[in-house]
Write a protein that holds these residues in place. Structure first.
Motif, PDB file in Angstrom:
ATOM      1  N   LYS A   1       0.858  -1.184   0.000  1.00 49.60           N
ATOM      2  CA  LYS A   1       0.000   0.000   0.000  1.00 49.60           C
ATOM      3  C   LYS A   1       0.892   1.230   0.000  1.00 49.60           C
ATOM      4  O   LYS A   1       1.712   1.418   0.887  1.00 49.60           O
ATOM      5  CB  LYS A   1      -0.899   0.006   1.231  1.00 49.60           C
ATOM      6  N   ARG A   2       0.723   2.031  -1.019  1.00 47.56           N
ATOM      7  CA  ARG A   2       1.559   3.222  -1.139  1.00 47.56           C
ATOM      8  C   ARG A   2       0.874   4.406  -0.471  1.00 47.56           C
ATOM      9  O   ARG A   2      -0.296   4.671  -0.687  1.00 47.56           O
ATOM     10  CB  ARG A   2       1.811   3.528  -2.605  1.00 47.56           C
ATOM     11  N   VAL A   3       1.636   5.106   0.316  1.00 47.65           N
ATOM     12  CA  VAL A   3       1.145   6.310   0.969  1.00 47.65           C
ATOM     13  C   VAL A   3       1.485   7.477   0.049  1.00 47.65           C
ATOM     14  O   VAL A   3       2.627   7.623  -0.380  1.00 47.65           O
ATOM     15  CB  VAL A   3       1.827   6.488   2.338  1.00 47.65           C
ATOM     16  N   PRO A   4       0.482   8.311  -0.286  1.00 49.99           N
ATOM     17  CA  PRO A   4       0.779   9.422  -1.189  1.00 49.99           C
ATOM     18  C   PRO A   4       1.737  10.422  -0.538  1.00 49.99           C
ATOM     19  O   PRO A   4       1.655  10.701   0.646  1.00 49.99           O
ATOM     20  CB  PRO A   4      -0.589  10.056  -1.442  1.00 49.99           C
ATOM     21  N   SER A   5       2.626  10.943  -1.352  1.00 42.68           N
ATOM     22  CA  SER A   5       3.593  11.904  -0.838  1.00 42.68           C
ATOM     23  C   SER A   5       2.927  13.270  -0.698  1.00 42.68           C
ATOM     24  O   SER A   5       1.844  13.518  -1.220  1.00 42.68           O
ATOM     25  CB  SER A   5       4.792  11.998  -1.776  1.00 42.68           C
ATOM     26  N   VAL A   6       3.598  14.155  -0.004  1.00 43.88           N
ATOM     27  CA  VAL A   6       3.080  15.507   0.214  1.00 43.88           C
ATOM     28  C   VAL A   6       2.967  16.231  -1.124  1.00 43.88           C
ATOM     29  O   VAL A   6       1.994  16.962  -1.366  1.00 43.88           O
ATOM     30  CB  VAL A   6       4.008  16.278   1.182  1.00 43.88           C
TER      31      VAL A   6
ATOM     32  N   SER B   1       2.377  14.949  -4.134  1.00 42.90           N
ATOM     33  CA  SER B   1       1.226  14.504  -4.920  1.00 42.90           C
ATOM     34  C   SER B   1      -0.086  15.018  -4.323  1.00 42.90           C
ATOM     35  O   SER B   1      -1.013  15.353  -5.058  1.00 42.90           O
ATOM     36  CB  SER B   1       1.211  12.980  -5.026  1.00 42.90           C
ATOM     37  N   VAL B   2      -0.157  15.096  -2.991  1.00 39.94           N
ATOM     38  CA  VAL B   2      -1.363  15.647  -2.352  1.00 39.94           C
ATOM     39  C   VAL B   2      -1.507  17.119  -2.715  1.00 39.94           C
ATOM     40  O   VAL B   2      -2.611  17.589  -3.010  1.00 39.94           O
ATOM     41  CB  VAL B   2      -1.306  15.450  -0.825  1.00 39.94           C
ATOM     42  N   ASN B   3      -0.408  17.860  -2.730  1.00 36.47           N
ATOM     43  CA  ASN B   3      -0.456  19.280  -3.103  1.00 36.47           C
ATOM     44  C   ASN B   3      -0.908  19.444  -4.546  1.00 36.47           C
ATOM     45  O   ASN B   3      -1.709  20.335  -4.857  1.00 36.47           O
ATOM     46  CB  ASN B   3       0.914  19.927  -2.916  1.00 36.47           C
ATOM     47  N   ILE B   4      -0.422  18.601  -5.444  1.00 34.37           N
ATOM     48  CA  ILE B   4      -0.821  18.691  -6.847  1.00 34.37           C
ATOM     49  C   ILE B   4      -2.310  18.394  -6.996  1.00 34.37           C
ATOM     50  O   ILE B   4      -3.024  19.095  -7.723  1.00 34.37           O
ATOM     51  CB  ILE B   4       0.032  17.728  -7.703  1.00 34.37           C
ATOM     52  N   ILE B   5      -2.792  17.378  -6.301  1.00 34.11           N
ATOM     53  CA  ILE B   5      -4.212  17.017  -6.377  1.00 34.11           C
ATOM     54  C   ILE B   5      -5.077  18.157  -5.843  1.00 34.11           C
ATOM     55  O   ILE B   5      -6.079  18.539  -6.466  1.00 34.11           O
ATOM     56  CB  ILE B   5      -4.478  15.710  -5.613  1.00 34.11           C
ATOM     57  N   LEU B   6      -4.714  18.713  -4.692  1.00 36.14           N
ATOM     58  CA  LEU B   6      -5.498  19.813  -4.118  1.00 36.14           C
ATOM     59  C   LEU B   6      -5.476  21.038  -5.018  1.00 36.14           C
ATOM     60  O   LEU B   6      -6.514  21.698  -5.210  1.00 36.14           O
ATOM     61  CB  LEU B   6      -4.971  20.166  -2.730  1.00 36.14           C
ATOM     62  N   THR B   7      -4.331  21.366  -5.580  1.00 37.80           N
ATOM     63  CA  THR B   7      -4.235  22.510  -6.484  1.00 37.80           C
ATOM     64  C   THR B   7      -5.116  22.302  -7.710  1.00 37.80           C
ATOM     65  O   THR B   7      -5.811  23.227  -8.153  1.00 37.80           O
ATOM     66  CB  THR B   7      -2.775  22.723  -6.916  1.00 37.80           C
ATOM     67  N   THR B   8      -5.114  21.097  -8.252  1.00 39.03           N
ATOM     68  CA  THR B   8      -5.935  20.790  -9.413  1.00 39.03           C
ATOM     69  C   THR B   8      -7.417  20.912  -9.095  1.00 39.03           C
ATOM     70  O   THR B   8      -8.189  21.497  -9.871  1.00 39.03           O
ATOM     71  CB  THR B   8      -5.625  19.368  -9.930  1.00 39.03           C
ATOM     72  N   VAL B   9      -7.825  20.375  -7.959  1.00 40.00           N
ATOM     73  CA  VAL B   9      -9.244  20.440  -7.572  1.00 40.00           C
ATOM     74  C   VAL B   9      -9.679  21.885  -7.350  1.00 40.00           C
ATOM     75  O   VAL B   9     -10.756  22.301  -7.811  1.00 40.00           O
ATOM     76  CB  VAL B   9      -9.492  19.579  -6.305  1.00 40.00           C
ATOM     77  N   ILE B  10      -8.865  22.661  -6.672  1.00 39.22           N
ATOM     78  CA  ILE B  10      -9.221  24.057  -6.412  1.00 39.22           C
ATOM     79  C   ILE B  10      -9.266  24.851  -7.712  1.00 39.22           C
ATOM     80  O   ILE B  10     -10.186  25.646  -7.938  1.00 39.22           O
ATOM     81  CB  ILE B  10      -8.231  24.679  -5.401  1.00 39.22           C
ATOM     82  N   SER B  11      -8.293  24.616  -8.624  1.00 40.12           N
ATOM     83  CA  SER B  11      -8.305  25.336  -9.906  1.00 40.12           C
ATOM     84  C   SER B  11      -9.528  24.983 -10.729  1.00 40.12           C
ATOM     85  O   SER B  11     -10.134  25.856 -11.357  1.00 40.12           O
ATOM     86  CB  SER B  11      -7.083  25.047 -10.755  1.00 40.12           C
TER      87      SER B  11
END
Length: 85
Positions: free
Chosen positions: A48-53, A55-65
């Protein structure tokens, strides 16, 4: 030698004797290529891979944009509808 050293030495000797019974004396076994590939696949997909900080930042930035883009598009549509009436 202290008493602890004597106990540790005795345990080491006993373990060496027991391990010598099970230690292979012949040639080292080589696994087949197919087995190695399947083992790698199983290990890769079981971990089980834990997402890195990052990748979480990229996902949040994409969702907010995307939410801002949709909100802006909705507002633009409302402004255009208001002007056409």
């Amino acid at each position: 030698m202290s008493f602890d050293d004597l106990i540790a030495k005795g345990i080491r000797e006993t373990l060496d004797e027991k391990c010598a019974e099970y230690r292979p004396t012949g040639k080292k076994h080589n696994f087949s290529i197919g087995y190695k590939i399947l083992r790698g696949i199983i290990i890769r997909f079981r971990v089980k891979r834990v997402p890195s900080v990052r990748s979480v930042n990229i996902i949040l930035t994409t969702v907010i944009s995307m939410s801002f883009a949709l909100l802006g598009l909705g507002l633009f549509k409302c402004v255009l509808k208001g002007e056409t009436k």
